[in-house]
Design a protein around this motif. Structure first.
Motif, PDB file in Angstrom:
ATOM      1  N   GLY A   1       0.812  -1.410  -0.467  1.00 30.32           N
ATOM      2  CA  GLY A   1      -0.167   0.213   0.013  1.00 30.32           C
ATOM      3  C   GLY A   1       0.988   1.793   0.373  1.00 30.32           C
ATOM      4  N   LYS A   2       2.477   1.619  -0.164  1.00 27.90           N
ATOM      5  CA  LYS A   2       2.780   2.394  -0.014  1.00 27.90           C
ATOM      6  C   LYS A   2       3.536   2.811  -1.183  1.00 27.90           C
ATOM      7  CE  LYS A   2       4.680   1.077   4.390  1.00 27.90           C
ATOM      8  NZ  LYS A   2       3.774   1.448   5.084  1.00 27.90           N
ATOM      9  N   ASN A   3       3.526   4.364  -1.302  1.00 28.67           N
ATOM     10  CA  ASN A   3       3.583   4.361  -2.485  1.00 28.67           C
ATOM     11  C   ASN A   3       5.264   5.044  -3.062  1.00 28.67           C
ATOM     12  OD1 ASN A   3       1.799   5.714  -3.711  1.00 28.67           O
ATOM     13  ND2 ASN A   3       1.472   7.469  -1.793  1.00 28.67           N
ATOM     14  N   VAL A   4       6.047   4.253  -3.870  1.00 34.07           N
ATOM     15  CA  VAL A   4       7.477   4.110  -3.589  1.00 34.07           C
ATOM     16  C   VAL A   4       7.762   4.981  -5.145  1.00 34.07           C
ATOM     17  CG1 VAL A   4       9.132   2.806  -4.358  1.00 34.07           C
ATOM     18  CG2 VAL A   4       7.344   1.582  -2.480  1.00 34.07           C
ATOM     19  N   TYR A   5       8.929   5.618  -4.725  1.00 33.99           N
ATOM     20  CA  TYR A   5       9.933   6.498  -5.508  1.00 33.99           C
ATOM     21  C   TYR A   5      10.998   6.012  -5.891  1.00 33.99           C
ATOM     22  CZ  TYR A   5       5.276   9.132  -5.608  1.00 33.99           C
ATOM     23  OH  TYR A   5       4.443   9.860  -5.848  1.00 33.99           O
ATOM     24  N   ALA A   6      11.616   5.707  -7.158  1.00 33.12           N
ATOM     25  CA  ALA A   6      13.247   5.354  -7.254  1.00 33.12           C
ATOM     26  C   ALA A   6      13.578   6.619  -7.488  1.00 33.12           C
ATOM     27  CB  ALA A   6      13.376   4.009  -8.386  1.00 33.12           C
ATOM     28  N   PHE A   7      15.090   7.332  -7.504  1.00 33.81           N
ATOM     29  CA  PHE A   7      15.938   8.033  -7.899  1.00 33.81           C
ATOM     30  C   PHE A   7      17.353   7.103  -7.765  1.00 33.81           C
ATOM     31  CE2 PHE A   7      17.992   8.715  -3.564  1.00 33.81           C
ATOM     32  CZ  PHE A   7      17.399   8.396  -2.751  1.00 33.81           C
TER      33      PHE A   7
ATOM     34  N   ALA B   1       2.890  -2.229  -3.734  1.00 40.89           N
ATOM     35  CA  ALA B   1       3.709  -0.673  -4.012  1.00 40.89           C
ATOM     36  C   ALA B   1       2.901  -0.353  -4.651  1.00 40.89           C
ATOM     37  CB  ALA B   1       4.673  -0.901  -3.513  1.00 40.89           C
ATOM     38  N   ALA B   2       2.747   0.873  -4.731  1.00 40.87           N
ATOM     39  CA  ALA B   2       2.260   1.735  -5.993  1.00 40.87           C
ATOM     40  C   ALA B   2       3.720   2.537  -6.720  1.00 40.87           C
ATOM     41  CB  ALA B   2       1.215   2.835  -5.160  1.00 40.87           C
ATOM     42  N   PHE B   3       4.001   1.942  -7.918  1.00 40.43           N
ATOM     43  CA  PHE B   3       5.200   2.586  -8.751  1.00 40.43           C
ATOM     44  C   PHE B   3       5.062   2.833  -9.267  1.00 40.43           C
ATOM     45  CE2 PHE B   3       9.201   1.308 -10.325  1.00 40.43           C
ATOM     46  CZ  PHE B   3       9.805   2.199  -9.936  1.00 40.43           C
ATOM     47  N   ASP B   4       5.261   3.905 -10.557  1.00 37.79           N
ATOM     48  CA  ASP B   4       5.552   3.917 -11.078  1.00 37.79           C
ATOM     49  C   ASP B   4       6.862   4.482 -12.276  1.00 37.79           C
ATOM     50  OD1 ASP B   4       5.021   5.245 -13.927  1.00 37.79           O
ATOM     51  OD2 ASP B   4       3.724   7.109 -13.782  1.00 37.79           O
ATOM     52  N   LYS B   5       7.309   3.664 -13.324  1.00 44.18           N
ATOM     53  CA  LYS B   5       8.613   3.507 -13.262  1.00 44.18           C
ATOM     54  C   LYS B   5       8.893   4.639 -13.700  1.00 44.18           C
ATOM     55  CE  LYS B   5       9.065   0.911 -17.319  1.00 44.18           C
ATOM     56  NZ  LYS B   5       9.058  -0.098 -18.277  1.00 44.18           N
ATOM     57  N   LYS B   6       8.410   5.630 -14.589  1.00 41.69           N
ATOM     58  CA  LYS B   6       8.057   7.324 -15.262  1.00 41.69           C
ATOM     59  C   LYS B   6       9.020   8.530 -14.415  1.00 41.69           C
ATOM     60  CE  LYS B   6       3.793   7.372 -17.378  1.00 41.69           C
ATOM     61  NZ  LYS B   6       2.778   5.696 -17.496  1.00 41.69           N
ATOM     62  N   THR B   7       7.865   8.113 -13.206  1.00 35.77           N
ATOM     63  CA  THR B   7       8.459   9.082 -12.103  1.00 35.77           C
ATOM     64  C   THR B   7       9.850   9.496 -11.769  1.00 35.77           C
ATOM     65  OG1 THR B   7       7.999   8.426  -9.610  1.00 35.77           O
ATOM     66  CG2 THR B   7       6.312   8.838 -11.180  1.00 35.77           C
ATOM     67  N   ALA B   8      10.496   8.226 -11.904  1.00 36.85           N
ATOM     68  CA  ALA B   8      12.229   8.059 -11.117  1.00 36.85           C
ATOM     69  C   ALA B   8      12.863   9.324 -11.415  1.00 36.85           C
ATOM     70  CB  ALA B   8      12.630   7.028 -11.858  1.00 36.85           C
ATOM     71  N   LEU B   9      13.876   9.556 -10.682  1.00 34.71           N
ATOM     72  CA  LEU B   9      14.463  10.601 -10.951  1.00 34.71           C
ATOM     73  C   LEU B   9      16.058   9.409 -11.149  1.00 34.71           C
ATOM     74  CD1 LEU B   9      15.586  13.844 -11.275  1.00 34.71           C
ATOM     75  CD2 LEU B   9      16.564  12.883  -8.519  1.00 34.71           C
ATOM     76  N   SER B  10      16.781  10.320 -12.581  1.00 31.38           N
ATOM     77  CA  SER B  10      17.824   9.973 -12.754  1.00 31.38           C
ATOM     78  C   SER B  10      19.147  10.852 -13.749  1.00 31.38           C
ATOM     79  CB  SER B  10      17.551   9.444 -14.895  1.00 31.38           C
ATOM     80  OG  SER B  10      19.138   9.495 -15.155  1.00 31.38           O
ATOM     81  N   VAL B  11      20.243  11.030 -12.222  1.00 34.20           N
ATOM     82  CA  VAL B  11      21.209  11.739 -12.661  1.00 34.20           C
ATOM     83  C   VAL B  11      22.431  11.033 -12.775  1.00 34.20           C
ATOM     84  CG1 VAL B  11      22.132  13.847 -11.267  1.00 34.20           C
ATOM     85  CG2 VAL B  11      19.826  12.737 -11.000  1.00 34.20           C
ATOM     86  N   ARG B  12      23.126  11.243 -14.142  1.00 39.20           N
ATOM     87  CA  ARG B  12      24.560  11.121 -14.231  1.00 39.20           C
ATOM     88  C   ARG B  12      25.498  10.882 -13.199  1.00 39.20           C
ATOM     89  NH1 ARG B  12      28.366   9.653 -18.001  1.00 39.20           N
ATOM     90  NH2 ARG B  12      26.793   9.205 -19.726  1.00 39.20           N
ATOM     91  N   GLY B  13      25.928  10.422 -12.733  1.00 40.16           N
ATOM     92  CA  GLY B  13      26.982  10.204 -11.415  1.00 40.16           C
ATOM     93  C   GLY B  13      27.904  11.725 -11.287  1.00 40.16           C
ATOM     94  N   SER B  14      28.607  11.986 -12.325  1.00 43.85           N
ATOM     95  CA  SER B  14      29.441  13.015 -12.352  1.00 43.85           C
ATOM     96  C   SER B  14      28.739  14.645 -12.527  1.00 43.85           C
ATOM     97  CB  SER B  14      30.590  12.999 -13.758  1.00 43.85           C
ATOM     98  OG  SER B  14      29.210  13.109 -14.691  1.00 43.85           O
ATOM     99  N   LYS B  15      27.846  14.628 -12.221  1.00 43.00           N
ATOM    100  CA  LYS B  15      26.850  15.550 -12.069  1.00 43.00           C
ATOM    101  C   LYS B  15      26.292  15.628 -11.313  1.00 43.00           C
ATOM    102  CE  LYS B  15      26.333  16.732 -17.223  1.00 43.00           C
ATOM    103  NZ  LYS B  15      27.815  17.133 -17.593  1.00 43.00           N
TER     104      LYS B  15
END
Ligand SMILES: Cc1cc2nc3c(=O)[nH]c(=O)nc-3n(C[C@H](O)[C@H](O)[C@H](O)COP(=O)(O)O)c2cc1C
Length: 205
Positions: A143-149, A174-188
């Motif tokens: 039942g939790k909202n899960v967000y990935a970064f 759990a509720a998870f939408d892969k479109k919400t994930a945050l992606s940042v290049r390591g060097s940035k």
């Protein structure tokens, strides 16, 4: 032609893997200190795993922005200090589906008050590092909202990690939408505080 493809495709895949991994070969392993704060009493938890430190910065900005509890996932047996050795251990874990023991275990009672869980990780071998899988497998996420970064050195779309999470979150209710994930290049990452904070703000709109 088929024979050529059979030889060249694995060779090319391996070469690409080496290239993308080489991008962070100069980085060092971060300290292995536990890093957690469960004092905020809110309904948001940030859990993260890091080897060279990027995810720690991202996790702290998110936790600060939301006023959330946070905790670092550490493998009980530390990964090697050497990048190459860590890459080998991580590859074996992934290939053999080994769930390593970790420091963090939250009971159902402890998880109960969280409505939202942020999960942060570096892409490892095009997927979620196995210590993160250990945590996700044992935590009650019903039942939790899960967000990935996540951060990466080339796998900017998270490669296989988002489908892996999607499948696991579905199984865990759990509720998870892969479109919400945050992606940042390591060097940035070091210059991404605003991007990270804006991402969190946008999720709650
Ligand atoms: C064992 C290992 C495997 C990695 N595999 C990938 C990969 O498949 N794709 C990619 O883009 N980056 C890969 N990287 C690079 C990391 O995702 C990237 O450097 C990340 O920013 C590190 O985050 P951290 O500082 O929190 O550990 C790998 C790094 C390590 C140590």
């Amino acid at each position: 032609m088929k024979k050529l493809a059979r030889i060249f495709i694995p060779v090319l895949t391996f070469a690409l893997a080496l290239l993308s991994l080489a991008g962070c070969a100069e980085r060092n392993r971060a300290d292995q200190n536990a890093d957690a704060d469960f004092s905020k009493k809110g309904d948001v938890l940030v859990v993260y795993f890091t080897w060279s430190g990027h995810l720690r910065s991202m996790a702290h900005w998110i936790a600060d922005e939301v006023g959330a509890d946070y905790a670092r996932i550490l493998r009980k047996e530390e990964y090697p200090v050497s990048y190459n050795e860590t890459a080998d251990v991580a590859k074996k874990e992934k290939d053999e589906n080994i769930y390593p023991e970790i420091n963090l275990s939250l009971s159902d009672k402890e998880m109960k008050r969280y409505k939202t869980v942020f999960v942060g990780f570096p892409v490892w071998w095009y997927d979620v590092p196995m210590p993160v899988m250990t945590f996700l497998k044992q935590a009650n996420l019903q039942g939790k909202n899960v967000y990935a970064f996540f951060s990466h050195e080339g796998s900017s779309d998270g490669a296989g990690s988002l489908p892996t999470l999607e499948k696991l979150m579905l199984a865990k209710g759990a509720a998870f939408d892969k479109k919400t994930a945050l992606s940042v290049r390591g060097s940035k990452v070091k210059d991404s505080e605003t991007v990270v904070r804006e991402w969190v703000k946008a999720l709650s709109k």
